[in-house]
Design an enzyme around this catalytic site. Structure first.
Site: not given
Length: 361
Positions: A52, A207
């Site tokens: 917000e 990875r």
């Protein structure tokens, strides 16, 4: 444009924080004025600015009379950052559309009430189910203190995870393996059994995609895992869970900077329920269970799996001696099998990914 249209944009933003905000929720927010989006934000990192606030900062001075769409109820308490409700009111936002409430006891309707007391209109429920699914990990953890668990298995079309000789590389395709790494990045920890480590010697890291490596949790009741295993020799936190392990083995593991937890039940076996509670106390909000058939069966039979993700490859292995995807004793009757709800099927390369939620009693 309706509320669902704008909320979908906010949900897409929220997902960008996946794997980086645990144990905080995934939150997205947009600000709309005169039909145009003037501010966007999402929670990017644990302890960082809330969605917000970022949306308000992007909208700058144009927020007076605007509408904010936010995927989770704004906070109204002082945590690592100030209350979002205060910033929303100060910015002159006229209406806040909230997908779902935040069950955190420090919020849980109080954020909405705070906005309403300040004269801000609040509408609830736009894409509520979708928002709850985006935050299924957070919602489980904040209400119970127990990590959200997902069981991941890769199997052949006939339900095998290895041949009779123990070969399992590779049942699933390259795109599925990439998706598994993406899954690991979403979870605070990844769990396997000792047999998986001894047979496959996995690194259990992220990875092939960008993301944080999860904490590695290894079930090793009797201390069978070789000290040269990659879970010990690669960087990152590794926790060995045992019922009883030789003192010299434990000392070697600790010398490598890894941890040993003793979590036995009355019979000296690993108490999975106690394990999950302890992981929760450590702040680990989620566990991706990647173990083999016996580990899968143990969690399923104990009713400790919140979600399943089964990759099914277009290959038939066959053979009575091949390794089944789920071991254990199994059900005596079909009607006694573990039932699932909210099933979805998607295509990942040549494989299918089946997801669903076990109906645990």
């Amino acid at each position: 444009m309706n509320d669902e249209y704008y909320m979908q944009i906010a949900l897409d933003l929220a997902r960008k924080g996946t794997g980086f905000v645990n144990p905080n929720p995934l939150v997205g927010a947009i600000i709309v004025k005169n039909g145009a989006i003037i501010g966007r934000g999402y929670h990017k990192t644990f302890g960082g600015p809330h969605a917000e606030v970022l949306a308000l900062e992007q909208a700058a001075e144009e927020t007076d009379g605007a509408t904010m769409y936010v995927t989770l109820e704004p906070c109204c308490h002082q945590g690592k950052t100030p209350p979002c409700t205060r910033r929303i009111v100060a910015a002159g936002i006229r209406c806040v559309v909230v997908a779902c409430r935040d069950p955190n006891p420090l919020v849980n309707g109080q954020g909405i009430a705070s906005l309403q007391r300040a004269g801000v209109e609040v509408r609830e429920g736009a894409l509520r189910k979708e928002a709850q699914q985006v935050n299924e990990i957070f919602l489980r953890f904040i209400t119970t203190g127990i990590p959200f668990t997902q069981l991941k298995l890769a199997m052949s079309l006939d339900g095998k995870i290895a041949t009779k000789r123990g070969d399992s590389k590779w049942i699933s395709g390259e795109q599925s393996r990439e998706e598994v790494h993406r899954m690991r990045g979403r979870f605070a920890s990844v769990l396997v059994g000792s047999n998986t480590v001894m047979v496959d010697d996995p690194r259990l890291t992220v990875r092939h995609v960008s993301g944080k490596n999860p904490v590695r949790v290894v079930l090793d009741q009797h201390g069978l895992i070789p000290i040269t295993s990659r879970v010990f020799c690669t960087e990152g936190r590794t926790i060995v869970i045992t019922g009883a392990i030789p003192a010299e083995n434990e000392a070697m593991i600790r010398d490598l900077g890894k941890e040993v937890w003793h979590v036995p039940d009355d019979h000296g076996r690993i108490d999975l329920g106690s394990l999950l509670r302890r992981l929760g106390k450590e702040g680990l909000d989620s566990v991706l269970i990647e173990g083999g058939g016996e580990t899968a069966a143990s969690f399923l039979e104990a009713g400790l799996v919140d979600k399943i993700a089964f990759f099914v490859a277009p290959v038939i292995i066959g053979g009575r001696a091949a390794v089944p995807a789920v071991g254990g004793d199994g059900a005596d009757r079909v009607v006694d099998g573990i039932k699932l709800k909210d099933m979805t099927v998607s295509r990942i390369g040549d494989d299918f990914l089946v997801t669903g939620y076990p109906l645990n009693d």
